[in-house]
Design an enzyme around this catalytic site. Structure first.
Site, PDB file in Angstrom:
ATOM      1  N   SER A   1       0.797  -1.218   0.000  1.00  0.00           N
ATOM      2  CA  SER A   1       0.000   0.000   0.000  1.00  0.00           C
ATOM      3  C   SER A   1       0.837   1.278   0.000  1.00  0.00           C
ATOM      4  O   SER A   1       2.003   1.286   0.390  1.00  0.00           O
ATOM      5  CB  SER A   1      -0.974   0.055   1.188  1.00  0.00           C
ATOM      6  OG  SER A   1      -1.786  -1.088   1.226  1.00  0.00           O
TER       7      SER A   1
ATOM      8  N   ASP B   1      -3.969   1.589  -2.321  1.00  0.00           N
ATOM      9  CA  ASP B   1      -3.346   2.800  -2.862  1.00  0.00           C
ATOM     10  C   ASP B   1      -4.383   3.914  -2.872  1.00  0.00           C
ATOM     11  O   ASP B   1      -5.305   3.921  -3.702  1.00  0.00           O
ATOM     12  CB  ASP B   1      -2.815   2.527  -4.266  1.00  0.00           C
ATOM     13  CG  ASP B   1      -1.902   1.303  -4.295  1.00  0.00           C
ATOM     14  OD1 ASP B   1      -0.987   1.239  -3.463  1.00  0.00           O
ATOM     15  OD2 ASP B   1      -2.126   0.411  -5.134  1.00  0.00           O
TER      16      ASP B   1
ATOM     17  N   SER C   1      -2.622  -4.331  -2.707  1.00  0.00           N
ATOM     18  CA  SER C   1      -2.122  -3.015  -2.317  1.00  0.00           C
ATOM     19  C   SER C   1      -3.278  -2.037  -2.137  1.00  0.00           C
ATOM     20  O   SER C   1      -4.165  -1.944  -2.984  1.00  0.00           O
ATOM     21  CB  SER C   1      -1.149  -2.486  -3.380  1.00  0.00           C
ATOM     22  OG  SER C   1      -0.422  -1.381  -2.900  1.00  0.00           O
TER      23      SER C   1
END
Length: 353
Positions: free
Chosen positions: A246, A286, A284
């Site tokens: 992340s 984001d 992830s």
């Protein structure tokens, strides 16, 4: 072995510049005075860092200007590039377009603690909250630091939140500090990084702060040069990292913009991440958040957003590199370690390697 002669020439040029000037990035636009999010007037940042054996974590607070965000919130927008994340407060910001607390960053299992601490502080500051007035919407964002930090220890306490808020200043540490203490990036050490850009024609400052914890080493690209494979060759024993950890990107702008425009600017963080070699992997989280320090004014026409969109991508790219260059090597949970990028570049640039 280098992938081809063309990339080899790029790597050699990059390392030569590092050797001679300690630089690996050329901004595409003018930077602010300190190349920091605090170049946006009134924005300050504070940390509380925990670094003791298996505990490598902390809290970072981004504090916008204004003593009363609860009743006088700031325009805010957000973009979820990939939603493998556990934020709090984000849905209300995306619905109403308003930021009414400082922004808090930490590890995934600390989200509840940060939320409670911000609620308690807000209720102390504004006793009417939830008692005749609306509740408050703290914005808490996270990355998973479990490789370097014993995340199950849940070591972050509410006092760490208060310490980060109270220590906030224009001049703040970057790298392996605060929420960035246990973070990894492209298989190396990640953490807190910052950058700013100035549109001199419009007189507008845009600042970026990142909590960088993402990326696959083989894909690492520095100023357009794919160098990850060379680092892998240097460190074959390096523990792998998938593009799954992340990144949180916080943007501040001193021009009056509405939530929709700020969301458009926030979304351009993804272009900066792509230049570094990220593809926002499956696991992830984001997330980019952008706020304006101006509550009112003449709204900028959309066709004049172009410089801000481009600067958002450029500053995001440099902020990640800033985090990696500023980060010191950290040894943490179960003796796991991540090396700082500066040490790696020094090794690659050494004569005769």
């Amino acid at each position: 072995m280098f992938s081809d002669d063309f990339n080899r020439r790029g790597v050699d040029a990059l390392l030569n510049r590092w050797r001679e000037k300690r630089l690996i990035f050329t901004p595409r636009f003018a930077t602010g005075a300190t190349n920091s999010i605090s170049d946006v007037a009134g924005v300050i940042v504070g940390h509380s860092t925990l670094c003791d054996g298996d505990i490598q974590t902390g809290v970072t607070a981004i504090v916008p200007p204004g003593d009363n965000l609860y009743t006088h919130p700031l325009p805010c927008g957000a973009a979820v590039l990939n939603g493998f994340a556990k934020p709090m407060g984000l849905t209300q910001i995306m619905e109403l377009g308003e930021l009414q607390t400082p922004i808090l960053l930490s590890n995934t299992f600390a989200v509840g603690t940060l939320f409670n601490a911000m609620v308690r502080k807000s209720c102390t500051d504004f006793p009417q909250i939830g008692r005749g007035s609306a509740t408050v919407n703290p914005l808490v964002l996270e990355c998973n630091d479990a490789f370097l930090n014993d995340i199950q220890a849940m070591a972050v306490g509410e006092q760490n939140v208060l310490d980060a808020l109270q220590s906030a200043t224009e001049h703040f540490a970057r790298g392996s500090v605060g929420a960035g203490r246990g973070m990894s990036c492209f298989g190396l050490k990640g953490g807190i990084g910052t950058a700013s850009r100035c549109d001199e024609k419009q007189g507008t400052q845009l600042g970026v702060l990142v909590l960088a914890n993402f990326g696959v080493l083989s894909e690492l690209t520095l100023d357009g040069v794919r160098i990850g494979a060379d680092i892998e060759r240097l460190l074959p024993e390096l523990a792998p990292q998938v593009d799954a950890g992340s990144i949180i990107i916080i943007m501040a702008c001193d021009r009056y913009l509405d939530s929709r425009q700020l969301t458009r600017i926030a979304r351009r963080a993804g272009a900066g991440l792509g230049r570094l070699g990220s593809y926002w992997g499956h696991g992830s989280g984001d997330i980019a958040v952008a706020f304006s320090t101006c509550r009112e004014g003449e709204l900028l026409p959309d066709e004049q957003l172009e410089p801000l969109l481009a600067m958002a991508a450029d500053a995001t790219e440099q902020a990640v590199l800033d985090a990696m260059l500023a980060a010191e090597t950290v040894v943490g949970y179960q003796q796991h370690s991540r090396l700082g990028l500066s040490v790696i570049l020094d090794s690659l640039a050494a004569p005769g390697l």
